[in-house]
Design an enzyme around this catalytic site. Sequence first.
Site, PDB file in Angstrom:
ATOM      1  N   GLU A  61     -29.663  74.381  23.304  1.00 59.02           N
ATOM      2  CA  GLU A  61     -30.897  74.443  24.105  1.00 59.02           C
ATOM      3  C   GLU A  61     -30.606  74.262  25.602  1.00 59.02           C
ATOM      4  O   GLU A  61     -31.216  74.937  26.433  1.00 59.02           O
ATOM      5  CB  GLU A  61     -31.890  73.394  23.584  1.00 59.02           C
ATOM      6  CG  GLU A  61     -32.418  73.798  22.199  1.00 59.02           C
ATOM      7  CD  GLU A  61     -32.527  72.656  21.204  1.00 59.02           C
ATOM      8  OE1 GLU A  61     -32.599  71.492  21.638  1.00 59.02           O
ATOM      9  OE2 GLU A  61     -32.534  72.933  19.984  1.00 59.02           O
ATOM     10  N   GLU A 100     -33.102  71.162  14.354  1.00 57.94           N
ATOM     11  CA  GLU A 100     -33.867  69.909  14.450  1.00 57.94           C
ATOM     12  C   GLU A 100     -34.942  69.789  13.376  1.00 57.94           C
ATOM     13  O   GLU A 100     -35.250  68.695  12.907  1.00 57.94           O
ATOM     14  CB  GLU A 100     -34.531  69.792  15.828  1.00 57.94           C
ATOM     15  CG  GLU A 100     -33.571  69.499  16.965  1.00 57.94           C
ATOM     16  CD  GLU A 100     -33.075  70.736  17.678  1.00 57.94           C
ATOM     17  OE1 GLU A 100     -33.059  71.832  17.067  1.00 57.94           O
ATOM     18  OE2 GLU A 100     -32.689  70.606  18.857  1.00 57.94           O
TER      19      GLU A 100
HETATM   20  N1  COA Z   1     -25.429  63.553  15.829  1.00 55.43           N
HETATM   21  C1  COA Z   1     -24.646  62.544  15.403  1.00 55.43           C
HETATM   22  N2  COA Z   1     -23.579  62.730  14.611  1.00 55.43           N
HETATM   23  C2  COA Z   1     -23.330  63.979  14.216  1.00 55.43           C
HETATM   24  C3  COA Z   1     -24.102  65.074  14.598  1.00 55.43           C
HETATM   25  C4  COA Z   1     -25.192  64.828  15.454  1.00 55.43           C
HETATM   26  N3  COA Z   1     -25.970  65.802  15.944  1.00 55.43           N
HETATM   27  N4  COA Z   1     -23.594  66.204  14.059  1.00 55.43           N
HETATM   28  C5  COA Z   1     -22.525  65.823  13.368  1.00 55.43           C
HETATM   29  N5  COA Z   1     -22.364  64.488  13.454  1.00 55.43           N
HETATM   30  C6  COA Z   1     -21.307  63.685  12.853  1.00 55.43           C
HETATM   31  C7  COA Z   1     -21.502  63.469  11.359  1.00 55.43           C
HETATM   32  O1  COA Z   1     -22.347  62.359  11.141  1.00 55.43           O
HETATM   33  C8  COA Z   1     -20.089  63.223  10.911  1.00 55.43           C
HETATM   34  O2  COA Z   1     -19.735  61.901  11.257  1.00 55.43           O
HETATM   35  P1  COA Z   1     -18.752  61.033  10.300  1.00 55.43           P
HETATM   36  O3  COA Z   1     -17.459  61.797  10.306  1.00 55.43           O
HETATM   37  O4  COA Z   1     -18.674  59.721  10.993  1.00 55.43           O
HETATM   38  O5  COA Z   1     -19.421  61.007   8.972  1.00 55.43           O
HETATM   39  C9  COA Z   1     -19.282  64.148  11.809  1.00 55.43           C
HETATM   40  O6  COA Z   1     -20.090  64.406  12.952  1.00 55.43           O
HETATM   41  C10 COA Z   1     -18.933  65.467  11.145  1.00 55.43           C
HETATM   42  O7  COA Z   1     -20.113  66.009  10.581  1.00 55.43           O
HETATM   43  P2  COA Z   1     -20.134  66.604   9.088  1.00 55.43           P
HETATM   44  O8  COA Z   1     -21.562  66.892   8.750  1.00 55.43           O
HETATM   45  O9  COA Z   1     -19.397  65.711   8.165  1.00 55.43           O
HETATM   46  O10 COA Z   1     -19.269  67.935   9.322  1.00 55.43           O
HETATM   47  P3  COA Z   1     -19.570  69.401   8.857  1.00 55.43           P
HETATM   48  O11 COA Z   1     -18.473  70.209   9.407  1.00 55.43           O
HETATM   49  O12 COA Z   1     -19.844  69.454   7.395  1.00 55.43           O
HETATM   50  O13 COA Z   1     -20.951  69.817   9.573  1.00 55.43           O
HETATM   51  C11 COA Z   1     -22.487  70.120  11.368  1.00 55.43           C
HETATM   52  C12 COA Z   1     -21.024  69.852  10.962  1.00 55.43           C
HETATM   53  C13 COA Z   1     -22.540  70.012  12.876  1.00 55.43           C
HETATM   54  C14 COA Z   1     -22.934  71.505  10.907  1.00 55.43           C
HETATM   55  C15 COA Z   1     -23.407  69.083  10.697  1.00 55.43           C
HETATM   56  O14 COA Z   1     -22.883  67.772  10.900  1.00 55.43           O
HETATM   57  C16 COA Z   1     -24.806  69.099  11.225  1.00 55.43           C
HETATM   58  O15 COA Z   1     -25.617  69.907  10.802  1.00 55.43           O
HETATM   59  N6  COA Z   1     -25.103  68.193  12.188  1.00 55.43           N
HETATM   60  C17 COA Z   1     -26.438  68.059  12.712  1.00 55.43           C
HETATM   61  C18 COA Z   1     -26.739  69.091  13.757  1.00 55.43           C
HETATM   62  C19 COA Z   1     -28.120  68.889  14.309  1.00 55.43           C
HETATM   63  O16 COA Z   1     -29.078  68.713  13.576  1.00 55.43           O
HETATM   64  N7  COA Z   1     -28.227  68.893  15.651  1.00 55.43           N
HETATM   65  C20 COA Z   1     -29.453  68.647  16.319  1.00 55.43           C
HETATM   66  C21 COA Z   1     -29.629  67.197  16.470  1.00 55.43           C
HETATM   67  S1  COA Z   1     -31.194  66.763  17.211  1.00 55.43           S
END
Ligand code: COA
Length: 264
Positions: free
Chosen positions: A115, A135
């Site tokens: 964004e 989100e």
């Molecule tokens: N905020 C905080 N921590 C986050 C994060 C976020 N937006 N996105 C990823 N992480 C952290 C996870 O909690 C994890 O932490 P850990 O290793 O301590 O457990 C680490 O990053 C890796 O994430 P994981 O989900 O295990 O890896 P993945 O490769 O399977 O997936 C993403 C990666 C980014 C696709 C997935 O984590 C995700 O969808 N994250 C949220 C994205 C999101 O909603 N962003 C908008 C936020 S308002």
Amino acid sequence: MPEKYLETKIRHESQSVWILINRPEKLNTITVRIADEIIMALDECSQDREVRAVVLSGVGENFSAGADINQFNGISTDAAIAFHRKLNDLVLKLRSFPKPVIALLHGYALGGGLEISESADFRIATETCTLGQPEVDIGINAGAGGNVVLPRLIGYGKAMYLALTGSKITAAKALEMGLVDAVVPDSSAESFVRELIGKISEKPYDTVSTIKDVMVSSMNSGVPAGLEYEATAFGRLLSTEETRKRISGFISKHSHDSRAPRHQ
Ligand code: COA
């Protein structure tokens, strides 16, 4: 003296400043500090005429996985609004910044990360980049213009699709939707960006800055006011020394050419 940049890394190149989000171990998730540091880095180079463009990217494998969700756990309404307002300050700064901002997206470009980049002037994605506004999955709405800038960028229906489904899309799909302007191989992404900066840097500084100002202003103001602003900007540029020099250079080159035989 305390380090100024803790969560971003600033790289100075000959024609550009690269602002890199620097929390790779946290997937470059966005914090208030990151927003503040990007604003500070933009302010530091905004008046430097040697800097022709700013690149926004991320250290490590990802651009950004969005806002750091940990900071929302139990957050008060006021603090949540304040966080969104901080992102607003950043995107308004990007939009009023007097030079082009190029977002180079790689790895995950999700949520608040994507964004913020929607208010850059160009989005270049690497082939393996994954983009989205997820989100909705955790029950919140996007920030940094994800419901405001995005529809202006790609149209209402496509913006609604991304915001309501939270879909994570490929770079190729993002290009097709108009969310990014180019998709480039991961290995040549930086050189692609430098080439773009090189082309812009050949153009007069004030003209580049005026074009951005007129385009961004017209998106805020609508067509009639935008046209008037465009006209006054044109008048202003024609009084600059650089523009006058380029116009008289063009005329003298072509009046000379016109005396020569055109095609034998
Ligand atoms: N905020 C905080 N921590 C986050 C994060 C976020 N937006 N996105 C990823 N992480 C952290 C996870 O909690 C994890 O932490 P850990 O290793 O301590 O457990 C680490 O990053 C890796 O994430 P994981 O989900 O295990 O890896 P993945 O490769 O399977 O997936 C993403 C990666 C980014 C696709 C997935 O984590 C995700 O969808 N994250 C949220 C994205 C999101 O909603 N962003 C908008 C936020 S308002």
